[in-house]
Design an enzyme around this catalytic site. Sequence first.
Site, PDB file in Angstrom:
ATOM      1  N   GLY A  47       6.790  53.983  17.115  1.00 45.24           N
ATOM      2  CA  GLY A  47       6.715  52.074  16.803  1.00 45.24           C
ATOM      3  C   GLY A  47       5.888  51.535  16.651  1.00 45.24           C
ATOM      4  CG  ASP A 106      14.607  47.269  25.995  1.00 45.07           C
ATOM      5  OD1 ASP A 106      15.365  45.902  26.442  1.00 45.07           O
ATOM      6  OD2 ASP A 106      15.603  48.457  25.719  1.00 45.07           O
ATOM      7  NE  ARG A 168       9.856  54.920  12.986  1.00 42.97           N
ATOM      8  CZ  ARG A 168      10.040  54.703  13.814  1.00 42.97           C
ATOM      9  NH1 ARG A 168       9.728  53.402  14.630  1.00 42.97           N
ATOM     10  NH2 ARG A 168      10.884  55.551  14.607  1.00 42.97           N
TER      11      ARG A 168
HETATM   12  P1  5GP Z   1      12.383  51.128  26.998  1.00 41.77           P
HETATM   13  O1  5GP Z   1      11.285  52.529  28.203  1.00 41.77           O
HETATM   14  O2  5GP Z   1      10.834  50.048  28.097  1.00 41.77           O
HETATM   15  O3  5GP Z   1      13.780  50.624  28.013  1.00 41.77           O
HETATM   16  O4  5GP Z   1      12.063  51.139  25.739  1.00 41.77           O
HETATM   17  C1  5GP Z   1      11.135  51.026  25.034  1.00 41.77           C
HETATM   18  C2  5GP Z   1      11.656  51.303  24.235  1.00 41.77           C
HETATM   19  O5  5GP Z   1      12.961  51.210  23.372  1.00 41.77           O
HETATM   20  C3  5GP Z   1      10.739  51.296  22.516  1.00 41.77           C
HETATM   21  O6  5GP Z   1       9.494  52.112  22.625  1.00 41.77           O
HETATM   22  C4  5GP Z   1      11.575  51.222  21.583  1.00 41.77           C
HETATM   23  O7  5GP Z   1      11.677  52.415  21.075  1.00 41.77           O
HETATM   24  C5  5GP Z   1      12.834  51.318  22.285  1.00 41.77           C
HETATM   25  N1  5GP Z   1      13.499  49.726  21.613  1.00 41.77           N
HETATM   26  C6  5GP Z   1      13.800  48.872  22.697  1.00 41.77           C
HETATM   27  N2  5GP Z   1      14.483  47.930  22.435  1.00 41.77           N
HETATM   28  C7  5GP Z   1      14.538  47.906  21.493  1.00 41.77           C
HETATM   29  C8  5GP Z   1      15.089  47.995  19.800  1.00 41.77           C
HETATM   30  O8  5GP Z   1      15.420  45.887  20.112  1.00 41.77           O
HETATM   31  N3  5GP Z   1      14.457  47.873  18.478  1.00 41.77           N
HETATM   32  C9  5GP Z   1      14.434  49.053  18.565  1.00 41.77           C
HETATM   33  N4  5GP Z   1      14.348  49.776  17.260  1.00 41.77           N
HETATM   34  N5  5GP Z   1      13.593  49.659  19.374  1.00 41.77           N
HETATM   35  C10 5GP Z   1      13.601  49.331  20.539  1.00 41.77           C
HETATM   36 MG    MG Z   2      11.683  53.684  19.093  1.00 42.11          MG
END
Ligand code: 5GP
Ligand code: MG
Length: 178
Positions: A47, A106, A168
């Site tokens: 990402g 997130d 992407r």
């Molecule tokens: P976390 O571990 O903080 O929940 O998530 C981080 C990862 O979740 C990011 O690197 C991404 O890959 C994915 N992610 C979280 N929210 C989104 C979103 O709204 N769209 C996309 N495409 N990926 C997300």
């Molecule tokens: Mg992803």
Amino acid sequence: MREIRGKSLSLLIKEDDIRRRVRELGKEIEEDFSDSEDFVVVGLLKGAFVFVADLVREIDLPARIDFLWVSSYGQGMESSGSIRIVKDLDTDIEGRDVLLVDDILDTGITLREVYDFLKIKNPSRLKTCVFLDKKGRRKVEFEADYVGFEVPNVFLVGYGLDWGELGRNLKGVYAVED
Ligand code: 5GP
Ligand code: MG
């Protein structure tokens, strides 16, 4: 109207605003790391690849650039809970000043775990930078040192972020409409 798999996309952050903000972040980071003798940018695949490519060109300092690949979300929209290292760093970060870069913060699970994983490698400095921040979604405590944009709790694609590997290469950030 742009679409992925029959769902329409609505523009949330446009290309010009991204460019302006990435430039600001780059200058801020450049200033903060200007005393660094050994600066390493670590991007999280896949990402962060677009953000890293733009960000490092706004940081006028000698920099090593490496990528770490961890698995987190899979194909869907929900967090899987924990991470797995798919590809470790090629660069030794011990004693170096490291900036960890991700696309979006997130739940915080990914960055929390990756941060701890890198910390064990003994960098002299470890800072974090995310392009997007969904502040209201945190499940574990984690704040990034540099944030591009705060965004609402909607599923986003573009500028490196995917939905099942599509989206992407969009230049802006889009919300996937229900
Ligand atoms: P976390 O571990 O903080 O929940 O998530 C981080 C990862 O979740 C990011 O690197 C991404 O890959 C994915 N992610 C979280 N929210 C989104 C979103 O709204 N769209 C996309 N495409 N990926 C997300
Ligand atoms: Mg992803």
